[in-house]
Write a protein that holds these residues in place. Sequence first.
Motif, PDB file in Angstrom:
ATOM      1  N   ALA A  66       7.564   7.479   8.646  1.00  0.00           N
ATOM      2  CA  ALA A  66       7.281   7.680   7.225  1.00  0.00           C
ATOM      3  C   ALA A  66       7.616   6.429   6.424  1.00  0.00           C
ATOM      4  O   ALA A  66       6.900   6.074   5.473  1.00  0.00           O
ATOM      5  N   PHE A  67       8.690   5.750   6.802  1.00  0.00           N
ATOM      6  CA  PHE A  67       9.042   4.521   6.110  1.00  0.00           C
ATOM      7  C   PHE A  67       7.970   3.458   6.324  1.00  0.00           C
ATOM      8  O   PHE A  67       7.567   2.772   5.380  1.00  0.00           O
ATOM      9  N   ASP A  68       7.518   3.310   7.571  1.00  0.00           N
ATOM     10  CA  ASP A  68       6.459   2.329   7.851  1.00  0.00           C
ATOM     11  C   ASP A  68       5.203   2.631   7.037  1.00  0.00           C
ATOM     12  O   ASP A  68       4.578   1.723   6.494  1.00  0.00           O
ATOM     13  N   ALA A  69       4.851   3.903   6.931  1.00  0.00           N
ATOM     14  CA  ALA A  69       3.675   4.295   6.150  1.00  0.00           C
ATOM     15  C   ALA A  69       3.874   3.980   4.667  1.00  0.00           C
ATOM     16  O   ALA A  69       2.954   3.499   3.993  1.00  0.00           O
ATOM     17  N   TYR A  70       5.085   4.242   4.153  1.00  0.00           N
ATOM     18  CA  TYR A  70       5.378   3.943   2.750  1.00  0.00           C
ATOM     19  C   TYR A  70       5.310   2.446   2.493  1.00  0.00           C
ATOM     20  O   TYR A  70       4.717   1.984   1.519  1.00  0.00           O
ATOM     21  N   GLU A  71       5.927   1.675   3.382  1.00  0.00           N
ATOM     22  CA  GLU A  71       5.954   0.223   3.224  1.00  0.00           C
ATOM     23  C   GLU A  71       4.518  -0.338   3.227  1.00  0.00           C
ATOM     24  O   GLU A  71       4.175  -1.198   2.415  1.00  0.00           O
ATOM     25  N   GLU A  72       3.688   0.181   4.111  1.00  0.00           N
ATOM     26  CA  GLU A  72       2.297  -0.273   4.182  1.00  0.00           C
ATOM     27  C   GLU A  72       1.521   0.115   2.920  1.00  0.00           C
ATOM     28  O   GLU A  72       0.773  -0.697   2.365  1.00  0.00           O
ATOM     29  N   ALA A  73       1.706   1.346   2.458  1.00  0.00           N
ATOM     30  CA  ALA A  73       1.009   1.798   1.253  1.00  0.00           C
ATOM     31  C   ALA A  73       1.463   1.005   0.025  1.00  0.00           C
ATOM     32  O   ALA A  73       0.650   0.639  -0.821  1.00  0.00           O
ATOM     33  N   LEU A  74       2.749   0.735  -0.048  1.00  0.00           N
ATOM     34  CA  LEU A  74       3.296  -0.044  -1.158  1.00  0.00           C
ATOM     35  C   LEU A  74       2.723  -1.459  -1.156  1.00  0.00           C
ATOM     36  O   LEU A  74       2.334  -1.988  -2.195  1.00  0.00           O
ATOM     37  N   TYR A  75       2.639  -2.040   0.027  1.00  0.00           N
ATOM     38  CA  TYR A  75       2.101  -3.393   0.131  1.00  0.00           C
ATOM     39  C   TYR A  75       0.606  -3.422  -0.194  1.00  0.00           C
ATOM     40  O   TYR A  75       0.146  -4.309  -0.912  1.00  0.00           O
ATOM     41  N   ASP A  76      -0.126  -2.439   0.325  1.00  0.00           N
ATOM     42  CA  ASP A  76      -1.567  -2.388   0.062  1.00  0.00           C
ATOM     43  C   ASP A  76      -1.861  -2.206  -1.428  1.00  0.00           C
ATOM     44  O   ASP A  76      -2.772  -2.838  -1.971  1.00  0.00           O
ATOM     45  N   ALA A  77      -1.082  -1.367  -2.084  1.00  0.00           N
ATOM     46  CA  ALA A  77      -1.345  -1.065  -3.493  1.00  0.00           C
ATOM     47  C   ALA A  77      -0.822  -2.136  -4.450  1.00  0.00           C
ATOM     48  O   ALA A  77      -1.484  -2.456  -5.438  1.00  0.00           O
ATOM     49  N   TYR A  78       0.370  -2.666  -4.145  1.00  0.00           N
ATOM     50  CA  TYR A  78       1.021  -3.542  -5.121  1.00  0.00           C
ATOM     51  C   TYR A  78       1.458  -4.893  -4.569  1.00  0.00           C
ATOM     52  O   TYR A  78       2.142  -5.650  -5.269  1.00  0.00           O
ATOM     53  N   ASP A  79       1.123  -5.164  -3.314  1.00  0.00           N
ATOM     54  CA  ASP A  79       1.533  -6.420  -2.679  1.00  0.00           C
ATOM     55  C   ASP A  79       3.058  -6.581  -2.749  1.00  0.00           C
ATOM     56  O   ASP A  79       3.584  -7.641  -3.053  1.00  0.00           O
ATOM     57  N   GLU A  80       3.761  -5.478  -2.497  1.00  0.00           N
ATOM     58  CA  GLU A  80       5.223  -5.416  -2.612  1.00  0.00           C
ATOM     59  C   GLU A  80       5.803  -4.756  -1.371  1.00  0.00           C
ATOM     60  O   GLU A  80       5.146  -3.956  -0.715  1.00  0.00           O
ATOM     61  N   VAL A  81       7.040  -5.114  -1.048  1.00  0.00           N
ATOM     62  CA  VAL A  81       7.761  -4.510   0.072  1.00  0.00           C
ATOM     63  C   VAL A  81       9.140  -4.081  -0.393  1.00  0.00           C
ATOM     64  O   VAL A  81       9.582  -4.443  -1.480  1.00  0.00           O
TER      65      VAL A  81
END
Length: 121
Positions: A44-59
């Motif tokens: 779930a963390f990996d999925a969140y990190e990927e979604a956050l990066y895809d949406a906002y270019d943030e980690v």
Amino acid sequence: MSNDPRAALQALVSAFEEHLVAASNRRSDDDPAVDGAYIAIADAFDAYEEALYDAYDEVTPLTVFAEDDDSDDDSEDEDDDSDDEDSDEELLEDNEMLDEDLVDEEDYEDLDDPGGARSGR
């Protein structure tokens, strides 16, 4: 799987809650429910990190650590210590330090003198 960071965050929070339930109901050291909940948090963390990066270019400032698997180490050559040191440095994140980066306390022993005098006599 959704690339919506909010949905991914909610899934991560749910994974943490499930882990808490599994840990509080643990029946043994090797309880498969706790192990499964542990893996669910990492996923779930990996999925969140990927979604956050895809949406906002943030980690996030967090890292998921994999468990050491000693069974693979038996097949490696133990005389190859120089490669191990190089690979350890490659695994470090930007905010992690090596032992040689740490401050040597002996360099600051004279600052512990309450009178403020340096002990260079």
